[in-house]
Write a protein that holds these residues in place. Structure first.
Motif, PDB file in Angstrom:
ATOM      1  N   VAL A  96     -26.909 -87.226 -13.775  1.00  0.00           N
ATOM      2  CA  VAL A  96     -25.977 -88.099 -13.068  1.00  0.00           C
ATOM      3  C   VAL A  96     -24.621 -87.425 -12.937  1.00  0.00           C
ATOM      4  CG1 VAL A  96     -24.708 -90.283 -13.235  1.00  0.00           C
ATOM      5  CG2 VAL A  96     -27.157 -90.215 -13.779  1.00  0.00           C
ATOM      6  N   LEU A  97     -24.122 -86.859 -14.028  1.00  0.00           N
ATOM      7  CA  LEU A  97     -22.815 -86.200 -14.001  1.00  0.00           C
ATOM      8  C   LEU A  97     -22.796 -85.042 -13.019  1.00  0.00           C
ATOM      9  CD1 LEU A  97     -19.955 -85.772 -15.061  1.00  0.00           C
ATOM     10  CD2 LEU A  97     -20.919 -84.445 -16.962  1.00  0.00           C
ATOM     11  N   GLU A  98     -23.859 -84.230 -13.001  1.00  0.00           N
ATOM     12  CA  GLU A  98     -23.897 -83.086 -12.090  1.00  0.00           C
ATOM     13  C   GLU A  98     -23.879 -83.545 -10.635  1.00  0.00           C
ATOM     14  OE1 GLU A  98     -26.345 -80.008 -15.019  1.00  0.00           O
ATOM     15  OE2 GLU A  98     -27.420 -81.388 -13.693  1.00  0.00           O
ATOM     16  N   ASN A  99     -24.573 -84.624 -10.336  1.00  0.00           N
ATOM     17  CA  ASN A  99     -24.539 -85.173  -8.976  1.00  0.00           C
ATOM     18  C   ASN A  99     -23.145 -85.652  -8.611  1.00  0.00           C
ATOM     19  OD1 ASN A  99     -27.238 -85.675  -7.307  1.00  0.00           O
ATOM     20  ND2 ASN A  99     -27.770 -85.652  -9.485  1.00  0.00           N
ATOM     21  N   LEU A 100     -22.475 -86.317  -9.539  1.00  0.00           N
ATOM     22  CA  LEU A 100     -21.138 -86.826  -9.263  1.00  0.00           C
ATOM     23  C   LEU A 100     -20.126 -85.693  -9.117  1.00  0.00           C
ATOM     24  CD1 LEU A 100     -21.071 -89.883 -11.706  1.00  0.00           C
ATOM     25  CD2 LEU A 100     -21.338 -89.924  -9.225  1.00  0.00           C
ATOM     26  N   LEU A 101     -20.242 -84.670  -9.955  1.00  0.00           N
ATOM     27  CA  LEU A 101     -19.331 -83.523  -9.858  1.00  0.00           C
ATOM     28  C   LEU A 101     -19.511 -82.793  -8.525  1.00  0.00           C
ATOM     29  CD1 LEU A 101     -19.603 -82.041 -13.470  1.00  0.00           C
ATOM     30  CD2 LEU A 101     -17.533 -82.953 -12.425  1.00  0.00           C
ATOM     31  N   ALA A 102     -20.762 -82.630  -8.094  1.00  0.00           N
ATOM     32  CA  ALA A 102     -21.029 -81.899  -6.849  1.00  0.00           C
ATOM     33  C   ALA A 102     -20.480 -82.627  -5.634  1.00  0.00           C
ATOM     34  CB  ALA A 102     -22.530 -81.681  -6.693  1.00  0.00           C
ATOM     35  N   ALA A 103     -20.313 -83.949  -5.740  1.00  0.00           N
ATOM     36  CA  ALA A 103     -19.841 -84.734  -4.596  1.00  0.00           C
ATOM     37  C   ALA A 103     -18.328 -84.873  -4.544  1.00  0.00           C
ATOM     38  CB  ALA A 103     -20.474 -86.127  -4.645  1.00  0.00           C
ATOM     39  N   LEU A 104     -17.627 -84.379  -5.558  1.00  0.00           N
ATOM     40  CA  LEU A 104     -16.172 -84.467  -5.529  1.00  0.00           C
ATOM     41  C   LEU A 104     -15.599 -83.602  -4.410  1.00  0.00           C
ATOM     42  CD1 LEU A 104     -15.240 -84.291  -9.333  1.00  0.00           C
ATOM     43  CD2 LEU A 104     -15.096 -86.286  -7.838  1.00  0.00           C
ATOM     44  N   PRO A 105     -14.461 -83.984  -3.845  1.00  0.00           N
ATOM     45  CA  PRO A 105     -13.852 -83.172  -2.785  1.00  0.00           C
ATOM     46  C   PRO A 105     -13.596 -81.741  -3.250  1.00  0.00           C
ATOM     47  CG  PRO A 105     -12.763 -85.302  -2.960  1.00  0.00           C
ATOM     48  CD  PRO A 105     -13.676 -85.204  -4.138  1.00  0.00           C
ATOM     49  N   ASP A 106     -13.904 -80.778  -2.363  1.00  0.00           N
ATOM     50  CA  ASP A 106     -13.670 -79.351  -2.646  1.00  0.00           C
ATOM     51  C   ASP A 106     -14.363 -78.904  -3.926  1.00  0.00           C
ATOM     52  OD1 ASP A 106     -11.964 -79.195  -0.387  1.00  0.00           O
ATOM     53  OD2 ASP A 106     -10.341 -80.057  -1.576  1.00  0.00           O
ATOM     54  N   ALA A 107     -15.573 -79.420  -4.169  1.00  0.00           N
ATOM     55  CA  ALA A 107     -16.314 -79.025  -5.370  1.00  0.00           C
ATOM     56  C   ALA A 107     -16.683 -77.548  -5.284  1.00  0.00           C
ATOM     57  CB  ALA A 107     -17.576 -79.869  -5.507  1.00  0.00           C
ATOM     58  N   PRO A 108     -16.409 -76.754  -6.324  1.00  0.00           N
ATOM     59  CA  PRO A 108     -16.782 -75.333  -6.313  1.00  0.00           C
ATOM     60  C   PRO A 108     -18.284 -75.174  -6.534  1.00  0.00           C
ATOM     61  CG  PRO A 108     -15.846 -75.925  -8.447  1.00  0.00           C
ATOM     62  CD  PRO A 108     -15.729 -77.146  -7.588  1.00  0.00           C
ATOM     63  N   TRP A 109     -18.768 -73.959  -6.252  1.00  0.00           N
ATOM     64  CA  TRP A 109     -20.203 -73.731  -6.443  1.00  0.00           C
ATOM     65  C   TRP A 109     -20.558 -73.764  -7.918  1.00  0.00           C
ATOM     66  CZ3 TRP A 109     -22.302 -69.765  -9.314  1.00  0.00           C
ATOM     67  CH2 TRP A 109     -21.449 -68.724  -9.669  1.00  0.00           C
ATOM     68  N   PHE A 110     -19.623 -73.424  -8.778  1.00  0.00           N
ATOM     69  CA  PHE A 110     -19.856 -73.508 -10.221  1.00  0.00           C
ATOM     70  C   PHE A 110     -19.024 -74.662 -10.772  1.00  0.00           C
ATOM     71  CE2 PHE A 110     -18.969 -72.546 -14.678  1.00  0.00           C
ATOM     72  CZ  PHE A 110     -20.241 -72.291 -15.149  1.00  0.00           C
ATOM     73  N   GLN A 111     -19.689 -75.582 -11.452  1.00  0.00           N
ATOM     74  CA  GLN A 111     -19.015 -76.791 -11.898  1.00  0.00           C
ATOM     75  C   GLN A 111     -18.337 -76.590 -13.258  1.00  0.00           C
ATOM     76  OE1 GLN A 111     -18.537 -79.469 -10.191  1.00  0.00           O
ATOM     77  NE2 GLN A 111     -19.744 -78.814  -8.431  1.00  0.00           N
ATOM     78  N   PHE A 112     -17.011 -76.496 -13.222  1.00  0.00           N
ATOM     79  CA  PHE A 112     -16.250 -76.454 -14.461  1.00  0.00           C
ATOM     80  C   PHE A 112     -16.123 -77.880 -15.002  1.00  0.00           C
ATOM     81  CE2 PHE A 112     -14.851 -72.782 -12.048  1.00  0.00           C
ATOM     82  CZ  PHE A 112     -14.957 -71.768 -12.996  1.00  0.00           C
ATOM     83  N   ARG A 113     -16.631 -78.118 -16.194  1.00  0.00           N
ATOM     84  CA  ARG A 113     -16.656 -79.475 -16.737  1.00  0.00           C
ATOM     85  C   ARG A 113     -15.448 -79.720 -17.629  1.00  0.00           C
ATOM     86  NH1 ARG A 113     -23.078 -80.775 -17.909  1.00  0.00           N
ATOM     87  NH2 ARG A 113     -23.875 -79.716 -16.050  1.00  0.00           N
ATOM     88  N   SER A 114     -14.298 -79.564 -17.030  1.00  0.00           N
ATOM     89  CA  SER A 114     -13.090 -79.894 -17.783  1.00  0.00           C
ATOM     90  C   SER A 114     -13.041 -81.398 -17.980  1.00  0.00           C
ATOM     91  CB  SER A 114     -11.855 -79.428 -17.028  1.00  0.00           C
ATOM     92  OG  SER A 114     -11.705 -80.156 -15.828  1.00  0.00           O
ATOM     93  N   SER A 115     -12.304 -81.835 -18.978  1.00  0.00           N
ATOM     94  CA  SER A 115     -12.219 -83.267 -19.266  1.00  0.00           C
ATOM     95  C   SER A 115     -11.655 -84.028 -18.073  1.00  0.00           C
ATOM     96  CB  SER A 115     -11.357 -83.505 -20.511  1.00  0.00           C
ATOM     97  OG  SER A 115     -10.049 -82.968 -20.326  1.00  0.00           O
ATOM     98  N   ALA A 116     -10.717 -83.401 -17.331  1.00  0.00           N
ATOM     99  CA  ALA A 116     -10.119 -84.076 -16.175  1.00  0.00           C
ATOM    100  C   ALA A 116     -11.145 -84.262 -15.066  1.00  0.00           C
ATOM    101  CB  ALA A 116      -8.924 -83.275 -15.665  1.00  0.00           C
ATOM    102  N   ARG A 117     -11.964 -83.229 -14.800  1.00  0.00           N
ATOM    103  CA  ARG A 117     -12.967 -83.348 -13.737  1.00  0.00           C
ATOM    104  C   ARG A 117     -14.065 -84.329 -14.118  1.00  0.00           C
ATOM    105  NH1 ARG A 117     -12.801 -80.376  -9.392  1.00  0.00           N
ATOM    106  NH2 ARG A 117     -15.019 -80.616  -8.961  1.00  0.00           N
ATOM    107  N   VAL A 118     -14.481 -84.306 -15.364  1.00  0.00           N
ATOM    108  CA  VAL A 118     -15.506 -85.253 -15.818  1.00  0.00           C
ATOM    109  C   VAL A 118     -14.982 -86.684 -15.705  1.00  0.00           C
ATOM    110  CG1 VAL A 118     -16.810 -86.070 -17.820  1.00  0.00           C
ATOM    111  CG2 VAL A 118     -16.702 -83.615 -17.300  1.00  0.00           C
ATOM    112  N   ALA A 119     -13.721 -86.884 -16.087  1.00  0.00           N
ATOM    113  CA  ALA A 119     -13.127 -88.220 -15.991  1.00  0.00           C
ATOM    114  C   ALA A 119     -13.041 -88.665 -14.536  1.00  0.00           C
ATOM    115  CB  ALA A 119     -11.741 -88.223 -16.631  1.00  0.00           C
ATOM    116  N   ALA A 120     -12.687 -87.733 -13.628  1.00  0.00           N
ATOM    117  CA  ALA A 120     -12.608 -88.067 -12.214  1.00  0.00           C
ATOM    118  C   ALA A 120     -13.983 -88.406 -11.647  1.00  0.00           C
ATOM    119  CB  ALA A 120     -11.980 -86.911 -11.438  1.00  0.00           C
ATOM    120  N   ALA A 121     -15.011 -87.684 -12.117  1.00  0.00           N
ATOM    121  CA  ALA A 121     -16.363 -87.887 -11.592  1.00  0.00           C
ATOM    122  C   ALA A 121     -16.995 -89.180 -12.093  1.00  0.00           C
ATOM    123  CB  ALA A 121     -17.249 -86.699 -11.970  1.00  0.00           C
ATOM    124  N   THR A 122     -16.619 -89.614 -13.288  1.00  0.00           N
ATOM    125  CA  THR A 122     -17.295 -90.776 -13.894  1.00  0.00           C
ATOM    126  C   THR A 122     -16.458 -92.049 -13.885  1.00  0.00           C
ATOM    127  OG1 THR A 122     -16.503 -90.096 -16.094  1.00  0.00           O
ATOM    128  CG2 THR A 122     -18.686 -89.306 -15.401  1.00  0.00           C
TER     129      THR A 122
END
Length: 500
Positions: A96-122
């Motif tokens: 679920v998290l990987e799907n949400l991260l990939a859909a964020l605006p300007d998502a990079p090809w490699f998903q950096f799971r910083s706490s800020a990005r995870v919080a934004a995705a979830t």
């Protein structure tokens, strides 16, 4: 109030089918617009044009009064338009998290799971569905849970215009109530929400305005308040078309046709444990429960599609687990699955071929194509599949029409057992009544029906008995006349009872 979105004289044609015929519509900020209509009325096509999924053949789109042209959904998303489709776009192999991260605006090809990005995705997932673990693979989620993840994905985009295509068709009552609250919250924040729906409860719960489409045209516009359910239903399908449903008679025979004996099965996270019940000829058993509690595993086990770890299933005394190699028992069992596009049709094949799939082994070596097409036309007409063209590919059908196609194929075989898993999901009121009548007719002719649904009111109105499944087990079974909504709700929450 000036319109945020103005659609003017939109026309869209697919071959000989006119999906949108000179449609004009305004959408305002801070409102919920319910776009109503029966299956095939052109609702989803119109909103897919707004989203950039289709290009209109004629007409214009204006945002804040300025004309725009969309070449793809990416163009629409850039100016704040988000859409949740009936058919999900999640990647089942990812979490679920990987799907949400990939859909964020300007998502990079490699998903950096910083706490800020995870919080934004979830952030929206935590509000919509706090019980869904972001680490779970999407393939292990129930259909209602996947819908909520799709909603969270779109809401993460901070869209100004949010289009929801039949969002409550697969949600439980509690999930639906939570979604209604979020829809009203979005409108109060100034967003425009378009709710494509055929469910009159959606209109009553959260709509400000309605627009009704029929045969590709907008035939009614009004404020939602003050419109009766009967008036809305007649606007969608025509005056006097809906009619009433008669609940089926309780069968006189108690001789079991279907026997489920201490059944257990496990595939990935889908589990059922020690499930037992019997059904006589003509009996309808409703299966209720919160999404993800084993309904899908039960349906697939009964249909013989997943292995049984213990227990047995007998149809007229013959074990499905040890059925003969000619598949004679399987012919007696019809299966209407919850996701027909995934496991009931071949999307790239035409309607005629899909209607033949279950009976392919009975065809002559050189089948007569004229006869095949005539039979397909008869079924398509009987179940009102649109567009009514046997040569159309299945992938071109809307979710509701795809469901009708599968139901036509399965019920036309005169089965002894019908496994109906959310059979009216995505169907308008007229089509849903038609499906119910077919199920009831087959029951009256001696078939037993296992009817899995989250429409508790319908189960309480029409099923002879209701069973509640929780965490893969039967929490309780009650006869129709003894069913109580509060008790059923307690069972759905995990409070077990003695089977009645």
């Amino acid at each position: 109030m000036s319109a945020l979105v103005t659609l003017s004289a939109i026309r869209k044609q697919f071959g000989s089918v006119i999906a949108n015929d000179d449609v004009s519509l305004e959408i305002h900020a801070g409102e919920v617009l319910a776009l109503l209509g029966e299956n095939g009325a052109g609702k989803s096509t119109l909103m897919k044009i707004l989203y950039g999924f289709y290009r209109p053949d004629a007409g214009t789109i204006a945002i804040d009064g300025s004309p725009v042209t969309f070449h793809s959904p990416r163009d629409a998303m850039r100016i704040g338009i988000g859409m949740v489709f009936q058919r999900f776009s999640l990647v089942p192999a990812l979490t679920v998290l990987e799907n949400l991260l990939a859909a964020l605006p300007d998502a990079p090809w490699f998903q950096f799971r910083s706490s800020a990005r995870v919080a934004a995705a979830t952030r929206w997932l935590k509000r919509l569905a706090p019980d869904i673990d972001p680490r779970r693979p999407v393939r292990t989620l129930g259909i209602g849970e996947r819908q909520l993840v799709e909603l969270a994905k779109v809401l993460n985009l901070d869209a100004r215009i949010v289009v929801l295509d039949e969002p409550t068709s697969v949600l439980t009552p509690s999930e639906t109530d939570r979604l209604y609250g979020f829809i009203r919250t979005l409108a109060s924040e100034g967003k425009a929400v378009v709710l494509i729906t055929h469910k009159l409860a959606d209109v009553a719960a959260c709509a400000d305005r309605i627009a009704v489409m029929r045969s590709g045209k907008v035939v009614d516009r009004a404020a939602a308040r003050g419109r009766s359910p009967q008036a809305l239903a007649e606007a969608m399908v025509g005056s006097g078309s809906v009619g009433s449903l008669e609940p089926p008679r309780l069968p006189e025979s108690t001789l079991p046709v279907l026997q489920v004996c201490a059944l257990s099965a496990h595939v990935e996270s889908r589990t059922i444990k020690n499930v037992s019940f019997e059904l006589a000829a003509g009996e309808i058993l409703g299966i209720a429960g919160v999404s993800g509690n084993g309904q899908f595993a039960l349906a697939e086990a009964l249909a013989g599609l997943i292995p049984i770890s213990s227990g047995d299933i007998l149809v007229s005394g013959i074990s499905i687990a040890s059925r003969r190699s000619d598949g004679s028992v399987a012919r007696d069992v019809a299966y209407i699955p919850e996701r027909p596009i995934d496991n009931a049709v071949v999307a790239s094949l035409d309607l005629s071929t899909n209607l033949l799939l279950r009976g392919a082994r009975d065809l002559p070596f050189f089948p007569r194509h004229g006869e095949i097409e005539r039979q397909a036309l008869k079924l398509i007409a009987s179940y009102d599949v649109r567009p009514p063209r046997p040569t159309a590919v299945a992938s071109a059908l809307s979710g509701g029409n795809l469901q009708k196609l599968v139901i036509a194929r399965e019920l036309s075989r005169n089965p002894r057992v019908v496994i109906a898993c959310y059979p009216t999901m995505g169907l308008d009121v007229l089509a849903a009544h038609s499906v119910y009548r077919e199920l009831f007719r087959h029951a009256a002719e001696g078939a037993c029906v296992v009817w899995i649904s989250e429409e508790l009111d319908d189960l309480m109105s029409y099923a002879h008995r209701i069973a509640v499944i929780y965490d893969g087990e039967i929490a309780g079974i009650v006869r129709h006349e003894q069913a109580d909504r509060l008790v059923l709700g307690e069972w759905m929450a995990g409070h077990t009872a003695e089977a009645a």
